[in-house]
Design a protein around this motif. Structure first.
Motif, PDB file in Angstrom:
ATOM      1  N   GLU A   1      42.437  18.924  31.517  1.00  0.00           N
ATOM      2  CA  GLU A   1      43.580  18.377  32.255  1.00  0.00           C
ATOM      3  C   GLU A   1      44.466  17.510  31.368  1.00  0.00           C
ATOM      4  N   ASP A   2      43.871  16.857  30.358  1.00  0.00           N
ATOM      5  CA  ASP A   2      44.640  16.008  29.453  1.00  0.00           C
ATOM      6  C   ASP A   2      45.264  16.784  28.301  1.00  0.00           C
ATOM      7  N   GLY A   3      44.977  18.089  28.217  1.00  0.00           N
ATOM      8  CA  GLY A   3      45.529  18.906  27.152  1.00  0.00           C
ATOM      9  C   GLY A   3      44.775  18.820  25.841  1.00  0.00           C
ATOM     10  N   ARG A   4      43.620  18.173  25.831  1.00  0.00           N
ATOM     11  CA  ARG A   4      42.831  18.067  24.598  1.00  0.00           C
ATOM     12  C   ARG A   4      42.036  19.332  24.313  1.00  0.00           C
TER      13      ARG A   4
ATOM     14  N   GLU B   1      38.199  16.859  32.440  1.00  0.00           N
ATOM     15  CA  GLU B   1      39.179  15.841  32.052  1.00  0.00           C
ATOM     16  C   GLU B   1      39.913  16.239  30.769  1.00  0.00           C
ATOM     17  N   ALA B   2      39.162  16.762  29.783  1.00  0.00           N
ATOM     18  CA  ALA B   2      39.776  17.128  28.506  1.00  0.00           C
ATOM     19  C   ALA B   2      40.762  18.277  28.679  1.00  0.00           C
TER      20      ALA B   2
END
Length: 475
Positions: free
Chosen positions: A263-266, A260-261
């Protein structure tokens, strides 16, 4: 009905509970003792009952401290049926085969070491691969959540989703009009991969875990944010992040959140993430085969054709040579390896190569029992001994308990309230946690010692077993 706890009695591991009802004997779980001194002796000592007299074994889930002594039970004469959910059966096979392999390798190493020093041969492995295969032959019917199953004539069991790991269950056993619940290990609600634990139905008595009976967990969102922040800062600083992780559930959840991180760019998409645990790799494959256990978030990903546990930089390392090669990486890697309490496995080698480096980080995301290396790190040790070598602790140590697969104090109390039980038997917890939870739950609570009989029929909730010569309770 009578209960005797032969493990996880005023301790966290070795769950093994013998229920006698109507002249029949049913065992709930049969786990290994883990962590601390004297563990090998504890696992080798007699069970405290004759395995040949046990009619059936019900497994709540596949963690080693709940199923790890099954091969010993069979070798000592158990010929009854093992009943578990489909996912628990699949995971138990992996866990037990892995445990046997490690024990055989450790025993061979000890034998070679003794021979070089001219000493007597040490004891062999606790059990081997053949013992595991014989144990797997005892598995019989598959339990399905919410469907009553007649274990033995007059004794019925219903498995309910415990939300702890894939296939985990709490049990309700019924005999002669009485109902007893065994919590197994209860999960913490709100995690995205597995469903939340089902509420407890009304029962007469409950045998209940107390792992986190003295504390609350951080909110999961805060824990994920801290994990991402630690990973990002450490990688930018040129270090590695070592995450000791349990192979079942925790490793898969970490992959889910790292995906998730990314994919979210984090976190950077090119970030290498090593899943350095053959059992965790195999367990992830088992997870993919059992979407019936998933919560709606993970199920939605699958239905959209996406893998909840795959991210661009993921590298699964099965071979020992590949694992060793990871330690040539000076910085920029996330290394997820077992064991979660740092009691053995590949994570020890990664800690040995990274713990002394100030630019690195160690992230502890699970329960750390007393006496384990993970607990010493949590407690702030400045030097630790790993693989025979004293290692200074210079890496930053982060304890993030919001990922826990165990219910916390408030969640345990809420589940217990739904059971409306007049007798509560607390197991699977350290003394401090048990005492805190017992005080919160009120009357009718006992914390038996190992081998101490507990009558489950109770006319007066303030009467009954006095666990240590005083009023019912842990003190």
């Amino acid at each position: 009905m009578r209960l005797v706890c032969h493990g996880a009695a005023r301790g966290v591991t070795g769950s093994c509970h013998l229920l006698e009802a109507g002249g029949r004997r049913v065992l709930v779980d049969c786990g290994l003792f883990q962590g601390g001194d004297g563990i090998e002796e504890a696992n080798r000592r007699p069970f405290g009952f004759d395995p040949a007299t046990v009619d059936a074994l019900l497994l709540t889930h596949a963690h080693l401290d709940h199923c790890g002594r099954l091969p010993l039970l069979v070798r000592e004469g158990f010929r009854g049926e093992v009943i578990a959910t489909a996912a628990t059966r699949d995971l138990a096979r992996l866990v037990l085969l892995d445990a046997a392999h490690l024990q055989e390798a450790e025993a061979a190493w000890r034998a070679r070491k003794a021979a070089r020093r001219g000493r007597r041969p040490p004891p062999g492995p606790l059990y081997g691969l053949l013992d595991v295969l014989e144990a797997m032959d005892r598995f019989g019917r598959i339990a399905r959540y919410g469907e009553p199953l007649e274990v033995l004539p007059g004794l019925r069991a219903t498995f309910h989703d415990a939300g702890h790991i894939l296939g985990s269950a709490f049990l309700v056993l019924e005999h002669g009009g009485r109902r007893v619940a065994f919590s197994g290990d209860l999960g913490s609600p709100g995690h995205p991969v597995l469903r939340d634990p089902e509420p407890a139905p009304a029962v007469d008595a409950v045998v209940m875990e107390s792992t986190y009976g003295d504390r609350r967990h951080r909110p999961l969102a805060d824990s994920v944010a801290e994990l991402v922040e630690v990973v990002d800062r450490t990688l930018r600083g040129g270090g590695n992040v070592v995450v000791p992780s349990f192979a079942l559930e925790r490793a898969q959840e970490l992959l889910y959140f790292l995906r998730e991180a990314v994919e979210d760019g984090r976190l950077p998409a090119a970030m290498p993430v090593f899943l350095d645990s053959p059992m965790a790799i195999a367990a992830t494959e088992v997870f993919r085969r059992h979407p019936e256990c998933y919560d709606r978030e993970a199920r939605a990903l699958l239905e959209a054709g996406r893998d909840p546990f795959r991210l661009p930089g993921l590298r699964a390392t099965r071979e020992t040579a590949d694992s060793m090669a990871i330690n040539q990486i000076r910085g920029g890697a996330v290394i997820i390896a077992g064991s979660g309490m740092c009691t053995g496995g590949r994570v020890l080698h990664h800690l040995r190569h990274n713990l002394w480096r100030r630019e690195c980080a160690v992230v502890l995301v699970g329960f750390a029992a007393e006496g384990t290396l993970a607990r010493r790190l949590v407690d702030g040790a400045r030097r630790v001994r790993i693989l025979g070598e004293d290692i200074p602790v210079r890496a930053s140590i982060h304890t993030i308990n919001g990922f826990s697969a165990h219910a916390d104090r408030a969640e345990l109390a809420a589940w217990h309230a739904g059971a409306r039980a007049r007798r509560t038997v607390l197991v699977h917890g350290e003394t401090r946690a048990m005492e805190a939870l017992a005080a919160r739950l009120g009357g009718g609570v006992v914390c038996p010692r190992e081998g101490e009989p507990v009558p489950l029929a109770l006319a007066d909730p303030a009467a009954g077993l006095r666990a240590d010569g005083g009023r019912p309770g842990c003190r």
